[in-house]
Design an enzyme around this catalytic site. Structure first.
Site, mmCIF file in Angstrom:
data_model
loop_
_atom_site.group_PDB
_atom_site.id
_atom_site.type_symbol
_atom_site.label_atom_id
_atom_site.label_comp_id
_atom_site.label_asym_id
_atom_site.label_seq_id
_atom_site.Cartn_x
_atom_site.Cartn_y
_atom_site.Cartn_z
ATOM 1 N N TRP A 164 0.477 -0.868 0.521
ATOM 2 C CA TRP A 164 -0.307 0.406 0.531
ATOM 3 C C TRP A 164 0.401 1.843 0.058
ATOM 4 C CZ3 TRP A 164 -0.623 4.259 3.736
ATOM 5 C CH2 TRP A 164 -1.605 5.113 3.261
ATOM 6 N N HIS A 165 2.774 1.664 0.855
ATOM 7 C CA HIS A 165 2.798 1.981 0.434
ATOM 8 C C HIS A 165 3.353 2.471 -0.856
ATOM 9 C CE1 HIS A 165 2.086 2.029 5.000
ATOM 10 N NE2 HIS A 165 2.891 3.556 5.052
ATOM 11 N N GLY A 166 3.613 2.108 -1.391
ATOM 12 C CA GLY A 166 4.497 2.633 -2.724
ATOM 13 C C GLY A 166 5.247 1.154 -3.105
ATOM 14 N N PHE B 132 1.880 8.384 -1.140
ATOM 15 C CA PHE B 132 1.511 7.249 -1.347
ATOM 16 C C PHE B 132 -0.446 6.942 -1.656
ATOM 17 C CE2 PHE B 132 4.066 6.715 2.193
ATOM 18 C CZ PHE B 132 5.205 5.975 1.543
#
Length: 416
Positions: free
Chosen positions: A249-251, A416
């Site tokens: 999810w963060h990248g 993000f």
């Protein structure tokens, strides 16, 4: 019918996650395939919409909650649009669930006192960002951007600790600003950070760090997967899946995935080795800080190889080469040391004091119990509010001076 509702939910989830996947992960997937399979598939240059991960999850939480019957259907399109695109927290969180602000979307009250509290919260968040996070960020960028020959145990620990403070004060500062702005408009968002660097275990850390995200994954992924209700092996698998998704999810980079799995591994270790959650308090704090710091090195690194080398230098880089020592010493300016001390002070040790001060300042004086028995309480409250207001004005002026004299102001979570 039930089948129709299930089909609509599936379509909505697929469309939302599909758009997130196209914009955020197309390049990542194609690059991975090219590297693993020796292919040469052209990688499109897709511009990532700011904050897409945040507003996608907000939209999904609304749809799923309506499906579950946790909230009623909002038939006013513009109110749904207000919820999903509310600008203070649109681009970097916190992730707000519809049910938490459903009543305030339909009916909210804006008062001078609430606006004042919101403005103070905004200024405190801005100060976290401009004064502490930016100072730590400049140092972290210099050290992570230096060549491997310039790293040793001194510079590596300075860079790792600086980035750990940067990401906390950057993100919690933005969350404070979003909460403050929301309050000025009559919205009360839940806290997103609960002094995570004061945690006593990695499990405790995730109860306090980015609370809106960890809560989202728990409610909409971990529990639907079975949570801890289907045996120990399935529980372990569910946790690994959740932390894989948390990292992703963060990248769109394997460094984020490894960071997520790294935290998932320590959560499992704490389940299988309970002594890790029963260490003496001082040792438990040290354990959490070291694990979190090492994890954030992977989070910050451009590649897994760079992160691995950086971590190795943190524990084995005993070479006192002139370039490495010089890089470390150059970071220790008076301003950096001052902000470093401020960052350490405000990240955990005074959390009880700040929590009590917040309750004290925001308590309705007229409705407070015992006001008649303590006639000096309103006077103390007024004096405290005046002092806080003066501090806020000074901090705001200081932030404006810093902003006007520098150009380094990236928000980490904007991407993000």
């Amino acid at each position: 019918s039930g089948k129709m509702r299930n089909a609509v939910l599936a379509i909505v989830v697929i469309v939302n996650l599909g758009m997130l996947g196209v914009f955020k992960y197309t390049g990542f997937i194609l690059n991975t395939l090219n590297d693993m399979c020796g292919l040469n598939i052209p990688v499109p240059n897709i511009v990532l919409p700011i904050g897409i991960s945040f507003f996608t999850f907000q939209a999904l939480s609304y749809v799923i909650d309506v499906y579950r019957g946790n909230v009623g259907v909002q038939k006013n399109y513009f109110k749904v649009l207000l919820y999903i695109s509310f600008f203070p927290q649109l681009i970097a969180g916190p992730i707000v669930k519809y049910r938490d602000i459903e009543l305030e979307i339909n009916d909210r009250t804006v008062t001078a006192q609430e606006s004042a509290f919101g403005l103070q919260r905004f200024i405190f968040g801005l100060s976290k960002k401009v004064l502490i996070a930016n100072t730590m960020g400049l140092t972290a960028d210099r050290i992570f951007g230096a060549g491997n020959d310039s790293l040793n145990i001194l510079s590596a620990w300075i860079g790792a600790f600086a980035y750990m403070l940067q990401i906390y004060y950057d993100f919690s500062g933005y969350s404070d600003m979003a909460i403050g702005l929301g309050r000025m408009f009559g919205f009360h968002f839940k806290e997103n950070f609960l002094h995570p660097y004061g945690a006593v275990s990695i499990q405790d850390f995730w109860r306090k760090w980015h609370v809106s995200l960890s809560g989202w994954f728990k409610e909409y992924l971990y529990i639907p997967l079975g949570g801890n209700r289907k045996g120990r092996l399935r529980t372990c698998l569910n946790k690994i899946i959740v932390f894989f998704c948390t990292g992703l999810w963060h990248g769109a980079n394997w460094t984020f995935v490894v960071w997520g799995l790294f935290h998932g591994a320590f959560l499992l270790l704490e389940d299988f080795i309970p002594v890790l959650r029963k260490l003496p308090k001082v040792l438990s704090h040290i354990y959490v800080i070291v694990v979190v710091m090492v994890g954030f090195v992977l989070f910050r690194a451009d590649t897994i190889a760079q992160g691995g080398y950086f971590i190795s230098q943190m524990f084995t880089g005993f070479s006192m080469d002139g370039a490495a020592v010089s890089l470390a010493v150059q970071q220790l300016t008076p301003w950096f040391i001052t902000m470093l001390i401020a960052g350490i002070i405000f990240m955990a040790p005074i959390q009880k004091f700040t929590d009590r001060l917040t309750v004290f300042l925001e308590e309705d004086t007229e409705a407070a119990e015992g006001a008649e028995q303590q006639p000096e309480a309103p006077l103390r409250k007024a004096a405290a509010r005046l002092i806080i207001s003066i501090i806020c004005v000074l901090l705001l002026i200081w932030c404006m001076v810093r902003l006007s004299s520098g150009t380094y102001n990236p928000f980490i979570y904007f991407r993000f």
